[in-house]
Design a protein around this motif. Structure first.
Motif, PDB file in Angstrom:
ATOM      1  N   UNK A 158       0.842  -1.195   0.000  1.00 38.04           N
ATOM      2  CA  UNK A 158       0.000   0.000   0.000  1.00 38.04           C
ATOM      3  C   UNK A 158       0.880   1.248   0.000  1.00 38.04           C
ATOM      4  N   UNK A 159       0.730   2.065  -1.018  1.00 36.92           N
ATOM      5  CA  UNK A 159       1.613   3.215  -1.220  1.00 36.92           C
ATOM      6  C   UNK A 159       0.828   4.515  -1.164  1.00 36.92           C
ATOM      7  N   UNK A 160       1.370   5.487  -0.423  1.00 37.87           N
ATOM      8  CA  UNK A 160       0.830   6.840  -0.392  1.00 37.87           C
ATOM      9  C   UNK A 160       1.671   7.703  -1.326  1.00 37.87           C
TER      10      UNK A 160
ATOM     11  N   UNK B 190       3.644  15.448 -12.770  1.00 36.62           N
ATOM     12  CA  UNK B 190       4.038  14.527 -13.842  1.00 36.62           C
ATOM     13  C   UNK B 190       4.722  13.281 -13.297  1.00 36.62           C
ATOM     14  N   UNK B 191       5.669  13.473 -12.369  1.00 39.23           N
ATOM     15  CA  UNK B 191       6.363  12.320 -11.805  1.00 39.23           C
ATOM     16  C   UNK B 191       5.431  11.474 -10.966  1.00 39.23           C
ATOM     17  N   UNK B 192       4.607  12.113 -10.147  1.00 40.92           N
ATOM     18  CA  UNK B 192       3.682  11.377  -9.297  1.00 40.92           C
ATOM     19  C   UNK B 192       2.736  10.498 -10.095  1.00 40.92           C
ATOM     20  N   UNK B 193       2.293  10.999 -11.230  1.00 38.01           N
ATOM     21  CA  UNK B 193       1.375  10.231 -12.073  1.00 38.01           C
ATOM     22  C   UNK B 193       2.065   9.017 -12.695  1.00 38.01           C
ATOM     23  N   UNK B 194       3.296   9.209 -13.149  1.00 38.46           N
ATOM     24  CA  UNK B 194       4.030   8.078 -13.733  1.00 38.46           C
ATOM     25  C   UNK B 194       4.353   7.044 -12.666  1.00 38.46           C
ATOM     26  N   UNK B 195       4.753   7.500 -11.483  1.00 36.11           N
ATOM     27  CA  UNK B 195       5.053   6.590 -10.378  1.00 36.11           C
ATOM     28  C   UNK B 195       3.814   5.794  -9.993  1.00 36.11           C
ATOM     29  N   UNK B 196       2.667   6.467  -9.892  1.00 33.11           N
ATOM     30  CA  UNK B 196       1.412   5.785  -9.542  1.00 33.11           C
ATOM     31  C   UNK B 196       1.084   4.702 -10.552  1.00 33.11           C
ATOM     32  N   UNK B 197       1.182   5.052 -11.827  1.00 33.02           N
ATOM     33  CA  UNK B 197       0.885   4.091 -12.882  1.00 33.02           C
ATOM     34  C   UNK B 197       1.827   2.891 -12.822  1.00 33.02           C
ATOM     35  N   UNK B 198       3.111   3.164 -12.646  1.00 29.40           N
ATOM     36  CA  UNK B 198       4.097   2.093 -12.617  1.00 29.40           C
ATOM     37  C   UNK B 198       3.910   1.194 -11.393  1.00 29.40           C
ATOM     38  N   UNK B 199       3.590   1.819 -10.250  1.00 27.61           N
ATOM     39  CA  UNK B 199       3.360   1.042  -9.032  1.00 27.61           C
ATOM     40  C   UNK B 199       2.162   0.116  -9.189  1.00 27.61           C
ATOM     41  N   UNK B 200       1.103   0.629  -9.791  1.00 31.99           N
ATOM     42  CA  UNK B 200      -0.094  -0.200  -9.994  1.00 31.99           C
ATOM     43  C   UNK B 200       0.191  -1.317 -10.988  1.00 31.99           C
TER      44      UNK B 200
ATOM     45  N   UNK C  74      -1.056  -1.110  -4.494  1.00 32.08           N
ATOM     46  CA  UNK C  74      -2.284  -0.326  -4.323  1.00 32.08           C
ATOM     47  C   UNK C  74      -1.914   1.092  -3.898  1.00 32.08           C
ATOM     48  N   UNK C  75      -2.497   2.078  -4.557  1.00 30.82           N
ATOM     49  CA  UNK C  75      -2.291   3.467  -4.189  1.00 30.82           C
ATOM     50  C   UNK C  75      -3.366   3.855  -3.180  1.00 30.82           C
ATOM     51  N   UNK C  76      -2.941   4.147  -1.957  1.00 33.17           N
ATOM     52  CA  UNK C  76      -3.873   4.487  -0.873  1.00 33.17           C
ATOM     53  C   UNK C  76      -4.489   5.860  -1.105  1.00 33.17           C
TER      54      UNK C  76
ATOM     55  N   UNK D 266      13.385   7.262 -13.803  1.00 27.73           N
ATOM     56  CA  UNK D 266      13.293   7.856 -12.473  1.00 27.73           C
ATOM     57  C   UNK D 266      12.152   7.212 -11.683  1.00 27.73           C
ATOM     58  N   UNK D 267      11.009   7.037 -12.358  1.00 30.52           N
ATOM     59  CA  UNK D 267       9.831   6.492 -11.693  1.00 30.52           C
ATOM     60  C   UNK D 267      10.056   5.047 -11.260  1.00 30.52           C
ATOM     61  N   UNK D 268      10.608   4.227 -12.148  1.00 29.67           N
ATOM     62  CA  UNK D 268      10.848   2.827 -11.804  1.00 29.67           C
ATOM     63  C   UNK D 268      11.809   2.721 -10.628  1.00 29.67           C
ATOM     64  N   UNK D 269      12.864   3.524 -10.636  1.00 35.54           N
ATOM     65  CA  UNK D 269      13.807   3.498  -9.523  1.00 35.54           C
ATOM     66  C   UNK D 269      13.131   3.828  -8.208  1.00 35.54           C
ATOM     67  N   UNK D 270      12.244   4.824  -8.205  1.00 35.49           N
ATOM     68  CA  UNK D 270      11.535   5.206  -6.985  1.00 35.49           C
ATOM     69  C   UNK D 270      10.642   4.082  -6.486  1.00 35.49           C
ATOM     70  N   UNK D 271       9.954   3.399  -7.394  1.00 31.68           N
ATOM     71  CA  UNK D 271       9.077   2.292  -6.997  1.00 31.68           C
ATOM     72  C   UNK D 271       9.906   1.121  -6.464  1.00 31.68           C
ATOM     73  N   UNK D 272      11.018   0.820  -7.108  1.00 28.52           N
ATOM     74  CA  UNK D 272      11.886  -0.263  -6.626  1.00 28.52           C
ATOM     75  C   UNK D 272      12.406   0.024  -5.222  1.00 28.52           C
ATOM     76  N   UNK D 273      12.774   1.280  -4.976  1.00 30.08           N
ATOM     77  CA  UNK D 273      13.226   1.657  -3.632  1.00 30.08           C
ATOM     78  C   UNK D 273      12.082   1.534  -2.636  1.00 30.08           C
ATOM     79  N   UNK D 274      10.876   1.946  -3.035  1.00 34.06           N
ATOM     80  CA  UNK D 274       9.716   1.844  -2.149  1.00 34.06           C
ATOM     81  C   UNK D 274       9.428   0.390  -1.780  1.00 34.06           C
ATOM     82  N   UNK D 275       9.656  -0.514  -2.705  1.00 34.42           N
ATOM     83  CA  UNK D 275       9.470  -1.935  -2.415  1.00 34.42           C
ATOM     84  C   UNK D 275      10.511  -2.444  -1.413  1.00 34.42           C
TER      85      UNK D 275
END
Length: 241
Positions: free
Chosen positions: A2-4, A10-20, A25-27, A215-224
């Motif tokens: 679960x990600x906040x 622009x970055x937030x939208x790409x990160x959200x899409x990639x995370x999903x 799940x985007x909280x 950039x977005x993929x790296x952020x999601x990988x770190x979040x995981x």
């Protein structure tokens, strides 16, 4: 997981899409228009936050995460004057704060190449180093966080330079100062160039981002990776360089 999402540009939208797309799940998606919604979130339902907002919002978002025991991945730049205070808060709250000026794997390899080249050039007094960065016109801070990281990497590995300075026009650079030229041109996800120039030749290393996906993929990988970790962490910890 679960990600906040803190910052839904622009970055937030790409990160959200990639995370999903990776099954997360985007909280909630928080931006300046709905920041009051933070007060109504169930923090037990949040595994990690990803913060890509604006320099003026970053410290408040990080503070909220530390106070609510939410590990946070921060990609916003331009708030480094508050880094010490946020580090102290993270320690006080026994939290997890991961900051990177750039989450691209390629850029972080570029950081290492930059530091190594700076060492090689340490005694080459015929060369003058300089740094140039190019970003899109919506980027608020100049120089970019990535450029500052490159500058610090060069200065820390080359005793001929003691500080960096944002170059204005054609002004002459003082001895011992690394000049940084910042350009804002659309469209430009990000280009960084480190050059060593002499009367005989030039040595140049360059990284160009083709889009924001790296950039977005790296952020999601770190979040995981971040949940369960403690302290102030960086890409060096994540990549185990």
């Amino acid at each position: 997981m679960n990600i906040l999402i803190l910052g839904y540009g622009k970055m937030g939208k790409i990160i959200s899409q990639m995370a999903e797309e990776r099954g997360h799940r985007i909280v909630a998606k928080i931006n300046i228009e709905n920041v009051a919604d933070l007060d109504h979130l169930n923090t037990d339902d949040i595994d990690v936050a990803i913060e890509f907002s604006q320099p003026s919002s970053a410290v408040g978002n990080i503070t909220w995460c530390m106070q609510h025991n939410v590990p946070v991945v921060v990609g916003t730049t331009g708030w480094m004057e508050e880094k010490e205070a946020m580090t102290a808060l993270c320690t006080q709250k026994n939290g997890a704060l991961f900051y990177a000026s750039n989450f691209s794997i390629g850029v972080n390899i570029f950081f290492k190449v930059n530091a190594f080249l700076a060492k090689l050039m340490n005694e080459q007094t015929a060369y003058q180093a300089d740094l140039e960065e190019i970003h899109h016109t919506e980027k608020k801070d100049a120089p970019s966080g990535t450029a500052i990281t490159l500058a610090e990497g060069l200065i820390n590995n080359n005793n001929r330079y003691s500080k960096w300075k944002l170059k204005e026009g054609e002004e002459k650079t003082e001895e011992g100062v690394l000049p940084i030229t910042s350009k804002r041109i659309d469209p430009a996800p990000g280009t960084h160039i480190v050059s060593y120039t002499s009367d005989i030749d030039d040595i140049t290393i360059k990284h160009t981002a083709h889009n924001r996906k790296g950039f977005a993929l790296g952020a999601v990988l770190v979040a995981e990776w971040l949940p369960g970790k403690k302290g102030v962490l960086s890409m060096n910890d994540f990549l185990d360089f």
